[in-house]
Design a protein around this motif. Structure first.
Motif: not given
Length: 316
Positions: A95-97, A141-145, A174-175, A179-185
């Protein structure tokens, strides 16, 4: 004042002032404007985001990204930070590019030569692997922002069950796991919390038309499921493990606190899980192969047998 000390002082000054003129900096540091001009060029080459202000008064301005003041690290801390940053390079997407890599390069550049030598000797000897899984960097990146500026996000999501659909979500965090990124929301359509796998998010756009919920913001990646799980019916999940199975399962945060060790080096897990997550937990035990055996519940054993039968048919 040595040049290196002067540059560090300038970083702290411009970080505090945001906008300034060369004459102001020359007065603050006690050197000539010509020297300050050369120092600013050096800072720009090092990555400090400066740009000149046109028009009356002129001067310079710091871009939105603040520059942190310098911090002193011990040798052990410096080595730990370097390899922590290096571990991120093995992710398929971040997410930080590419900012983590550029930060690592800057960090290394300012380390003393003896510490650089130690790191150079360790570069191909100490590696923190992570499965390389590709996903959209822009979506991450959008999720982090969204988390940083408190914004809801409209996503197009490819579900393994319902196919493609559009959701308005408020990210909890985000966690990364294997290797996979997950977004609880919080999902506004479902009026509840859901877990989204980032590689299944096709597009992600900030949506400031929907009000950010403060109660959701108080959740974290560690407790976002607690209310829902506490209200669900639980079932005992018990698994016996070989010594090798213990080694495989210990890194898994879902099971780590429930592992019981036996005197012969084997172990077991005994925990309460939500009934609707039974197949999810059973699938993780499946990955251990012959190093784990489910003892109860009967529903998990039956599910495992069906999986084994399916594999037998596949290879018969």
């Amino acid at each position: 004042m040595h040049k290196s000390q002067r540059l560090l002082r300038l970083i702290m000054i411009v970080n505090a002032k945001k906008s300034f003129t060369i004459s102001e900096l020359a007065h603050d540091v006690g050197v000539s404007p010509r020297t300050i001009f050369r120092d600013l060029l050096d800072l720009s080459e090092l990555g400090v985001p400066l740009y000149s202000i046109q028009g009356r008064g002129g001067g310079y301005k710091l871009l939105n990204e603040s520059v942190l003041p310098p911090i002193t690290f011990t040798q052990s801390e410096a080595i730990a930070i370097y390899f922590a940053a290096q571990s991120l390079k093995y992710f398929g997407s971040l997410p930080f590019g590419d900012k983590a890599e550029s930060a690592q390069d800057k960090f290394y550049h300012f380390l003393p030569p003896d510490v650089q030598d130690q790191i150079d000797r360790l570069k191909n000897k100490v590696v923190i692997w992570s499965p390389n899984r590709e996903m959209s960097v822009s979506c991450l990146t959008t999720l982090l922002q969204a988390l940083m500026i408190k914004s809801v996000v409209t996503i197009e999501y490819k579900s393994s069950v319902s196919g493609k659909n559009t959701r308005d979500i408020q990210p909890v965090g985000l966690y990364s796991d294997r290797g996979y990124w997950y977004c609880p929301a919080y999902c506004f359509a479902r009026r509840g919390y859901r877990l989204f796998r980032a590689d299944r998010i096709i597009t992600a756009i900030l949506n400031e038309l929907i009000t950010w919920r403060e109660d959701v913001d108080r959740k974290s990646v560690f407790d976002w499921q607690e209310d829902e799980e506490n209200s669900q019916e639980k079932i005992i999940f018990c698994v016996s493990l070989t010594s090798n199975g213990l080694k495989k399962l210990e890194p898994n945060g879902r099971f780590r606190d429930f592992i019981e060790l036996q005197e012969d080096g084997t172990g077991c897990i005994r925990m309460h899980i939500p009934i609707n997550k039974l197949e999810f937990y059973t699938d993780m035990i499946w990955e251990l192969g012959q190093d784990a055996k489910i003892v109860e519940p009967l529903e998990a054993i039956a599910y495992m047998k069906r999986t084994i039968e399916g594999m037998n048919r596949l290879y018969s």
